[in-house]
Design a protein around this motif. Sequence first.
Motif, PDB file in Angstrom:
ATOM      1  N   SER A  78       0.832  -1.203   0.000  1.00  0.00           N
ATOM      2  CA  SER A  78       0.000   0.000   0.000  1.00  0.00           C
ATOM      3  C   SER A  78       0.865   1.251   0.000  1.00  0.00           C
ATOM      4  CB  SER A  78      -0.931  -0.015   1.209  1.00  0.00           C
ATOM      5  OG  SER A  78      -1.677   1.168   1.269  1.00  0.00           O
ATOM      6  N   TYR A  79       1.871   1.263   0.851  1.00  0.00           N
ATOM      7  CA  TYR A  79       2.761   2.419   0.953  1.00  0.00           C
ATOM      8  C   TYR A  79       3.495   2.676  -0.365  1.00  0.00           C
ATOM      9  CZ  TYR A  79       6.619   5.384   2.335  1.00  0.00           C
ATOM     10  OH  TYR A  79       7.523   6.414   2.396  1.00  0.00           O
ATOM     11  N   ASN A 126       2.811   1.616  -3.485  1.00  0.00           N
ATOM     12  CA  ASN A 126       1.922   2.022  -4.576  1.00  0.00           C
ATOM     13  C   ASN A 126       1.439   3.458  -4.411  1.00  0.00           C
ATOM     14  OD1 ASN A 126       2.076  -0.106  -6.360  1.00  0.00           O
ATOM     15  ND2 ASN A 126       0.295  -1.164  -5.549  1.00  0.00           N
ATOM     16  N   THR A 127       1.185   3.873  -3.198  1.00  0.00           N
ATOM     17  CA  THR A 127       0.786   5.263  -2.952  1.00  0.00           C
ATOM     18  C   THR A 127       1.923   6.212  -3.302  1.00  0.00           C
ATOM     19  OG1 THR A 127      -0.769   4.609  -1.231  1.00  0.00           O
ATOM     20  CG2 THR A 127      -0.025   6.904  -1.206  1.00  0.00           C
ATOM     21  N   GLN A 152       3.165   0.620 -10.930  1.00  0.00           N
ATOM     22  CA  GLN A 152       2.567   0.106  -9.684  1.00  0.00           C
ATOM     23  C   GLN A 152       2.817  -1.390  -9.575  1.00  0.00           C
ATOM     24  OE1 GLN A 152      -1.662   0.657  -9.707  1.00  0.00           O
ATOM     25  NE2 GLN A 152      -1.970  -0.527 -11.548  1.00  0.00           N
TER      26      GLN A 152
END
Length: 58
Positions: free
Chosen positions: A12-13, A15-16, A56
């Motif tokens: 998550s980190y 890709n953000t 991503q």
Amino acid sequence: MNLPKDPVVLLSYINTQLRDNYASLAELCTAADCSVEEITGILETIDYHYNPDTNQFI
């Protein structure tokens, strides 16, 4: 930079960060002082792979 240890949280980190701040995984890794191999290796354990076309992990 202190990266999350949990692979799902790391996913998550990363890709953000890729979406919001970096044009490539290599650029992010340079800024975070880590290696592309380190990040890809961790995320491969949960079956996610970097796609440079979309910038991503999918």
